[in-house]
Design a protein around this motif. Structure first.
Motif, PDB file in Angstrom:
ATOM      1  N   TYR A 141       3.151  49.949   5.723  1.00  0.00           N
ATOM      2  CA  TYR A 141       4.495  50.141   5.195  1.00  0.00           C
ATOM      3  C   TYR A 141       4.415  51.276   4.194  1.00  0.00           C
ATOM      4  O   TYR A 141       3.469  51.354   3.415  1.00  0.00           O
ATOM      5  N   PHE A 142       5.403  52.178   4.255  1.00  0.00           N
ATOM      6  CA  PHE A 142       5.316  53.387   3.443  1.00  0.00           C
ATOM      7  C   PHE A 142       6.615  53.582   2.662  1.00  0.00           C
ATOM      8  O   PHE A 142       7.587  54.145   3.152  1.00  0.00           O
ATOM      9  N   PRO A 143       6.641  53.146   1.430  1.00  0.00           N
ATOM     10  CA  PRO A 143       7.846  53.325   0.610  1.00  0.00           C
ATOM     11  C   PRO A 143       7.771  54.595  -0.239  1.00  0.00           C
ATOM     12  O   PRO A 143       6.686  55.103  -0.545  1.00  0.00           O
ATOM     13  N   TRP A 144       8.928  55.077  -0.592  1.00  0.00           N
ATOM     14  CA  TRP A 144       9.042  56.160  -1.569  1.00  0.00           C
ATOM     15  C   TRP A 144       9.749  55.590  -2.796  1.00  0.00           C
ATOM     16  O   TRP A 144      10.749  54.883  -2.672  1.00  0.00           O
ATOM     17  N   TYR A 145       9.212  55.948  -3.957  1.00  0.00           N
ATOM     18  CA  TYR A 145       9.806  55.501  -5.203  1.00  0.00           C
ATOM     19  C   TYR A 145      10.273  56.712  -6.007  1.00  0.00           C
ATOM     20  O   TYR A 145       9.663  57.777  -5.997  1.00  0.00           O
ATOM     21  N   GLN A 146      11.364  56.501  -6.724  1.00  0.00           N
ATOM     22  CA  GLN A 146      11.931  57.507  -7.616  1.00  0.00           C
ATOM     23  C   GLN A 146      11.745  56.995  -9.047  1.00  0.00           C
ATOM     24  O   GLN A 146      12.017  55.824  -9.335  1.00  0.00           O
ATOM     25  N   GLN A 147      11.278  57.860  -9.907  1.00  0.00           N
ATOM     26  CA  GLN A 147      11.054  57.440 -11.286  1.00  0.00           C
ATOM     27  C   GLN A 147      11.657  58.439 -12.250  1.00  0.00           C
ATOM     28  O   GLN A 147      11.336  59.631 -12.209  1.00  0.00           O
ATOM     29  N   PHE A 148      12.514  57.939 -13.123  1.00  0.00           N
ATOM     30  CA  PHE A 148      13.059  58.753 -14.207  1.00  0.00           C
ATOM     31  C   PHE A 148      12.204  58.517 -15.449  1.00  0.00           C
ATOM     32  O   PHE A 148      11.567  57.460 -15.589  1.00  0.00           O
ATOM     33  N   PRO A 149      12.188  59.476 -16.357  1.00  0.00           N
ATOM     34  CA  PRO A 149      11.346  59.351 -17.554  1.00  0.00           C
ATOM     35  C   PRO A 149      11.597  58.046 -18.296  1.00  0.00           C
ATOM     36  O   PRO A 149      12.742  57.669 -18.560  1.00  0.00           O
ATOM     37  N   GLY A 150      10.525  57.353 -18.615  1.00  0.00           N
ATOM     38  CA  GLY A 150      10.622  56.110 -19.379  1.00  0.00           C
ATOM     39  C   GLY A 150      11.070  54.907 -18.578  1.00  0.00           C
ATOM     40  O   GLY A 150      11.275  53.832 -19.144  1.00  0.00           O
TER      41      GLY A 150
ATOM     42  N   GLY B 180      10.794  52.416 -14.813  1.00  0.00           N
ATOM     43  CA  GLY B 180       9.879  51.991 -13.772  1.00  0.00           C
ATOM     44  C   GLY B 180      10.229  52.639 -12.443  1.00  0.00           C
ATOM     45  O   GLY B 180      11.345  53.123 -12.248  1.00  0.00           O
ATOM     46  N   PRO B 181       9.280  52.668 -11.525  1.00  0.00           N
ATOM     47  CA  PRO B 181       9.563  53.206 -10.192  1.00  0.00           C
ATOM     48  C   PRO B 181      10.635  52.368  -9.496  1.00  0.00           C
ATOM     49  O   PRO B 181      10.577  51.135  -9.531  1.00  0.00           O
TER      50      PRO B 181
ATOM     51  N   GLN C 209       8.197  45.788  -2.974  1.00  0.00           N
ATOM     52  CA  GLN C 209       7.842  45.426  -4.340  1.00  0.00           C
ATOM     53  C   GLN C 209       8.876  46.034  -5.274  1.00  0.00           C
ATOM     54  O   GLN C 209       9.163  47.221  -5.207  1.00  0.00           O
ATOM     55  N   TYR C 210       9.411  45.195  -6.133  1.00  0.00           N
ATOM     56  CA  TYR C 210      10.380  45.644  -7.128  1.00  0.00           C
ATOM     57  C   TYR C 210       9.674  45.718  -8.475  1.00  0.00           C
ATOM     58  O   TYR C 210       9.013  44.766  -8.891  1.00  0.00           O
ATOM     59  N   PHE C 211       9.865  46.856  -9.124  1.00  0.00           N
ATOM     60  CA  PHE C 211       9.172  47.116 -10.378  1.00  0.00           C
ATOM     61  C   PHE C 211      10.074  46.868 -11.580  1.00  0.00           C
ATOM     62  O   PHE C 211      11.276  47.126 -11.543  1.00  0.00           O
ATOM     63  N   GLY C 212       9.449  46.398 -12.650  1.00  0.00           N
ATOM     64  CA  GLY C 212      10.149  46.291 -13.912  1.00  0.00           C
ATOM     65  C   GLY C 212      10.184  47.634 -14.624  1.00  0.00           C
ATOM     66  O   GLY C 212       9.600  48.613 -14.146  1.00  0.00           O
ATOM     67  N   PRO C 213      10.842  47.692 -15.763  1.00  0.00           N
ATOM     68  CA  PRO C 213      10.988  48.959 -16.497  1.00  0.00           C
ATOM     69  C   PRO C 213       9.728  49.386 -17.228  1.00  0.00           C
ATOM     70  O   PRO C 213       9.643  50.523 -17.693  1.00  0.00           O
ATOM     71  N   GLY C 214       8.759  48.482 -17.339  1.00  0.00           N
ATOM     72  CA  GLY C 214       7.488  48.839 -17.943  1.00  0.00           C
ATOM     73  C   GLY C 214       7.387  48.531 -19.427  1.00  0.00           C
ATOM     74  O   GLY C 214       8.397  48.392 -20.132  1.00  0.00           O
ATOM     75  N   THR C 215       6.159  48.390 -19.874  1.00  0.00           N
ATOM     76  CA  THR C 215       5.826  48.280 -21.295  1.00  0.00           C
ATOM     77  C   THR C 215       4.904  49.430 -21.641  1.00  0.00           C
ATOM     78  O   THR C 215       3.853  49.598 -21.010  1.00  0.00           O
ATOM     79  N   ARG C 216       5.324  50.210 -22.615  1.00  0.00           N
ATOM     80  CA  ARG C 216       4.452  51.294 -23.072  1.00  0.00           C
ATOM     81  C   ARG C 216       3.496  50.736 -24.101  1.00  0.00           C
ATOM     82  O   ARG C 216       3.920  50.278 -25.157  1.00  0.00           O
TER      83      ARG C 216
END
Lengths: 113, 114
Positions: free
Chosen positions: A32-41, A43-44, B103-110
Motif C-alpha cells: 500500500y502506497f500512501p502520500w502524506y501532506q505536511q504543513f509546518p508544525g 502532523g502528516p 494510518q491517521y497521524f496526530g499533530p505531534g509533540t515537539r
C-alpha cells in the motif's frame, strides 16, 4: 532493504502548473502506497493512496501513477495552488505483520502566485 | 471527523529526565504507532502496538523507550532518560485494522531536550 527514495528534495512551481514528485522502492513486500501532506508544525495528513494492483488513482487535482515493474510511483498535482505549498512524503506500507510505514525523505513544494 | 490527539504539543526537558508523551487514538482503532521526525528529516517508525503488546520496533526504540496503553483510550510513549538526540517531533498514529486502511497521524509533540 526497506527503503523508499523520493525526489526532488524541493520543488518550485508556478500557480496553475503541474507538480510532480517521484518515489522508488526496493522491497517488494510493500502492499500500500500512501502520500502524506505536511504543513509546518503539523502532523502528516493522508492525501491519497494506491494499491499496487492499480496503475493510476485520481482524486480531484491529485493523481498517483504506479509502475509495479519499475517499482516506482509518483504524485502529480494539477493546477497547483499556493495553498498546496507544503512538504509531501511518499510512504510504503509493509505487507503482513503490523503494517508499519516507511517514508521517503520528503519534497518541499512551493507554489508561487 | 474523528482524529488522533496528542499532548502536550511541546515538551521541554533536561537531559536525563523522563518524559511521557500522550496520545488518544481514534476510538475503535486497533493498531497504534509511534513515529518521530527530527527537524527537517523524514518521518521514522519507532514502534507498533497491537492487542496490548509491542508488535514491532525499530532499532531506534531501545531500552530507554517504552509504550503503554494504560486504559481504553490513551496510548503513551515514555523515554526514561532523555538524550539531546531525542529532540524531535513525535507522532502517534492509529488505524482501524480493516485491510487496506490508513494510518491517521496526530499533530505531534515537539520534544526539546536541553
Amino acid at each position: 532493504q526497506q527503503q523508499v527514495k523520493q525526489s526532488p528534495q524541493s520543488l518550485i512551481v508556478q500557480k496553475g502548473g503541474i507538480s510532480i514528485i517521484n518515489c522508488a522502492y526496493e522491497n517488494t513486500a510493500f502492499d500500500y502506497f500512501p502520500w502524506y501532506q505536511q504543513f509546518p508544525g503539523k502532523g502528516p495528513a493522508l492525501l491519497i493512496a494506491i494499491r499496487p494492483d492499480v496503475s493510476e488513482k485520481k482524486e480531484g487535482r491529485f493523481t498517483i501513477s504506479f509502475n509495479k515493474s519499475a517499482k516506482q510511483f509518483s504524485l502529480h498535482i494539477m493546477d497547483s495552488q499556493p495553498g498546496d505549498s507544503a512538504t509531501y512524503f511518499c510512504a510504503a506500507r509493509t505487507s503482513g505483520g503490523y503494517n508499519k510505514l516507511i517514508f521517503g525523505a520528503g519534497t518541499r513544494l512551493a507554489v508561487h502566485p | 471527523e474523528p482524529e488522533v490527539t496528542q499532548t502536550p504539543s511541546h515538551q521541554v526537558t533536561q537531559m536525563g529526565q523522563e518524559v511521557i508523551l500522550r496520545c488518544v487514538p481514534i476510538s475503535n482503532h486497533l493498531y497504534f504507532y509511534w513515529y518521530r521526525q527530527i527537524l527537517g528529516q523524514k518521518v521514522e517508525f519507532l514502534v507498533s502496538f497491537y492487542n496490548n503488546e509491542i508488535s514491532e520496533k525499530s532499532e531506534i526504540f531501545d531500552d530507554q523507550f517504552s509504550v503503554e496503553r494504560p486504559d481504553g483510550s490513551n496510548f503513551t510513549l515514555k523515554i526514561r532518560s532523555t538524550k539531546l538526540e531525542d529532540s524531535a517531533m513525535y507522532f502517534c498514529a492509529s488505524r482501524a485494522g480493516t485491510g487496506f486502511d490508513t494510518q491517521y497521524f496526530g499533530p505531534g509533540t515537539r520534544l526539546t531536550v536541553l
